[in-house]
Motif scaffolding. Structure first.
Motif, PDB file in Angstrom:
ATOM      1  N   GLU A  37       0.835  -1.214   0.000  1.00  0.00           N
ATOM      2  CA  GLU A  37       0.000   0.000   0.000  1.00  0.00           C
ATOM      3  C   GLU A  37       0.862   1.254   0.000  1.00  0.00           C
ATOM      4  O   GLU A  37       0.585   2.212  -0.730  1.00  0.00           O
ATOM      5  CB  GLU A  37      -0.930  -0.006   1.207  1.00  0.00           C
ATOM      6  N   LEU A  38       1.931   1.236   0.786  1.00  0.00           N
ATOM      7  CA  LEU A  38       2.809   2.406   0.872  1.00  0.00           C
ATOM      8  C   LEU A  38       3.618   2.605  -0.415  1.00  0.00           C
ATOM      9  O   LEU A  38       3.813   3.743  -0.857  1.00  0.00           O
ATOM     10  CB  LEU A  38       3.748   2.283   2.066  1.00  0.00           C
ATOM     11  N   ALA A  39       4.087   1.514  -1.005  1.00  0.00           N
ATOM     12  CA  ALA A  39       4.934   1.600  -2.196  1.00  0.00           C
ATOM     13  C   ALA A  39       4.125   1.791  -3.482  1.00  0.00           C
ATOM     14  O   ALA A  39       4.666   2.230  -4.488  1.00  0.00           O
ATOM     15  CB  ALA A  39       5.800   0.345  -2.315  1.00  0.00           C
ATOM     16  N   GLY A  40       2.847   1.438  -3.437  1.00  0.00           N
ATOM     17  CA  GLY A  40       2.028   1.566  -4.639  1.00  0.00           C
ATOM     18  C   GLY A  40       2.249   0.458  -5.643  1.00  0.00           C
ATOM     19  O   GLY A  40       1.756   0.530  -6.772  1.00  0.00           O
ATOM     20  N   GLU A  41       2.987  -0.552  -5.265  1.00  0.00           N
ATOM     21  CA  GLU A  41       3.190  -1.737  -6.101  1.00  0.00           C
ATOM     22  C   GLU A  41       3.502  -2.905  -5.179  1.00  0.00           C
ATOM     23  O   GLU A  41       3.898  -2.702  -4.030  1.00  0.00           O
ATOM     24  CB  GLU A  41       4.287  -1.523  -7.137  1.00  0.00           C
ATOM     25  N   THR A  94      22.595  -2.975  12.344  1.00  0.00           N
ATOM     26  CA  THR A  94      22.696  -4.427  12.149  1.00  0.00           C
ATOM     27  C   THR A  94      21.550  -4.890  11.258  1.00  0.00           C
ATOM     28  O   THR A  94      20.540  -4.193  11.118  1.00  0.00           O
ATOM     29  CB  THR A  94      22.613  -5.191  13.492  1.00  0.00           C
ATOM     30  N   PRO A  95      21.674  -6.074  10.671  1.00  0.00           N
ATOM     31  CA  PRO A  95      20.555  -6.609   9.897  1.00  0.00           C
ATOM     32  C   PRO A  95      19.271  -6.742  10.726  1.00  0.00           C
ATOM     33  O   PRO A  95      18.181  -6.524  10.204  1.00  0.00           O
ATOM     34  CB  PRO A  95      21.065  -7.970   9.426  1.00  0.00           C
ATOM     35  N   LEU A  96      19.401  -7.075  12.003  1.00  0.00           N
ATOM     36  CA  LEU A  96      18.207  -7.175  12.853  1.00  0.00           C
ATOM     37  C   LEU A  96      17.547  -5.807  13.012  1.00  0.00           C
ATOM     38  O   LEU A  96      16.314  -5.703  13.031  1.00  0.00           O
ATOM     39  CB  LEU A  96      18.554  -7.781  14.219  1.00  0.00           C
ATOM     40  N   ASP A  97      18.359  -4.762  13.100  1.00  0.00           N
ATOM     41  CA  ASP A  97      17.807  -3.398  13.133  1.00  0.00           C
ATOM     42  C   ASP A  97      17.059  -3.099  11.832  1.00  0.00           C
ATOM     43  O   ASP A  97      16.009  -2.448  11.850  1.00  0.00           O
ATOM     44  CB  ASP A  97      18.910  -2.352  13.303  1.00  0.00           C
ATOM     45  N   ALA A  98      17.605  -3.560  10.703  1.00  0.00           N
ATOM     46  CA  ALA A  98      16.980  -3.318   9.403  1.00  0.00           C
ATOM     47  C   ALA A  98      15.603  -3.981   9.338  1.00  0.00           C
ATOM     48  O   ALA A  98      14.655  -3.399   8.810  1.00  0.00           O
ATOM     49  CB  ALA A  98      17.872  -3.822   8.279  1.00  0.00           C
ATOM     50  N   ILE A  99      15.490  -5.173   9.889  1.00  0.00           N
ATOM     51  CA  ILE A  99      14.201  -5.861   9.917  1.00  0.00           C
ATOM     52  C   ILE A  99      13.210  -5.070  10.767  1.00  0.00           C
ATOM     53  O   ILE A  99      12.077  -4.805  10.343  1.00  0.00           O
ATOM     54  CB  ILE A  99      14.353  -7.303  10.444  1.00  0.00           C
ATOM     55  N   LYS A 100      13.644  -4.673  11.967  1.00  0.00           N
ATOM     56  CA  LYS A 100      12.754  -3.928  12.869  1.00  0.00           C
ATOM     57  C   LYS A 100      12.370  -2.571  12.296  1.00  0.00           C
ATOM     58  O   LYS A 100      11.276  -2.066  12.573  1.00  0.00           O
ATOM     59  CB  LYS A 100      13.405  -3.754  14.244  1.00  0.00           C
ATOM     60  N   ALA A 101      13.233  -1.973  11.488  1.00  0.00           N
ATOM     61  CA  ALA A 101      12.948  -0.664  10.905  1.00  0.00           C
ATOM     62  C   ALA A 101      11.976  -0.761   9.725  1.00  0.00           C
ATOM     63  O   ALA A 101      11.271   0.205   9.427  1.00  0.00           O
ATOM     64  CB  ALA A 101      14.246   0.009  10.446  1.00  0.00           C
ATOM     65  N   ARG A 102      11.924  -1.911   9.055  1.00  0.00           N
ATOM     66  CA  ARG A 102      11.105  -2.048   7.852  1.00  0.00           C
ATOM     67  C   ARG A 102       9.790  -2.775   8.093  1.00  0.00           C
ATOM     68  O   ARG A 102       8.821  -2.562   7.377  1.00  0.00           O
ATOM     69  CB  ARG A 102      11.866  -2.787   6.755  1.00  0.00           C
ATOM     70  N   LEU A 103       9.769  -3.684   9.076  1.00  0.00           N
ATOM     71  CA  LEU A 103       8.586  -4.511   9.315  1.00  0.00           C
ATOM     72  C   LEU A 103       7.991  -4.225  10.690  1.00  0.00           C
ATOM     73  O   LEU A 103       8.732  -4.011  11.656  1.00  0.00           O
ATOM     74  CB  LEU A 103       8.934  -5.996   9.217  1.00  0.00           C
TER      75      LEU A 103
END
Length: 132
Positions: A37-41, A94-103
């Motif tokens: 919804e946010l990305a429009g695709e 960290t990759p775990l931070d990336a997950i928490k920031a995106r999901l």
């Protein structure tokens, strides 16, 4: 027909069509609706089952890190280890931070459930043999 010899379990396990599950892991594509919804695709992740060793490594982690670690290991695309997802200025180091920031928390948990199902958990994988 009664004289036909039944294949042993070992013979069945040795058949070449049975994959080495350390190398051939089940995969599934899932759409992250909020991101779509946010990305429009469509934002579609490719999740895969975990190996036995990955599962054990995750189980050794503190409970609060298990779902995140499963998403890290079990998310084939996107690869949350990609350094482009990191941004020290935003606290994503960290990759775990990336997950928490995106999901969201719910998205992480739902992805974890999907990965567990692909790995043979949360469903019956063995059946009792009656009159064996």
């Amino acid at each position: 027909m009664e004289n036909e010899k039944k294949a042993s379990v070992l013979d069945l396990l040795l058949r070449p069509e049975l994959p080495d599950v350390r190398k051939v892991l089940p995969e599934k594509q899932v759409e992250v609706k909020r991101l779509t919804e946010l990305a429009g695709e469509p934002v579609v992740f490719t999740l895969r089952a975990l190996t036995y060793n990955e599962t054990r490594q995750i189980q050794d982690k503190p409970r609060e890190d298990q779902a995140l670690s499963a998403v890290l290991y079990g998310c084939k695309d996107p690869d949350f280890r990609d350094k482009r997802l990191l941004d020290a200025e935003k606290g994503i180091v960290t990759p775990l931070d990336a997950i928490k920031a995106r999901l969201s928390a719910g998205e992480i948990d739902e992805a974890y459930i999907e990965i567990q199902e692909l790995s043979g958990y949360l469903r019956r994988t063995l059946a009792e043999v009656k009159n064996a």
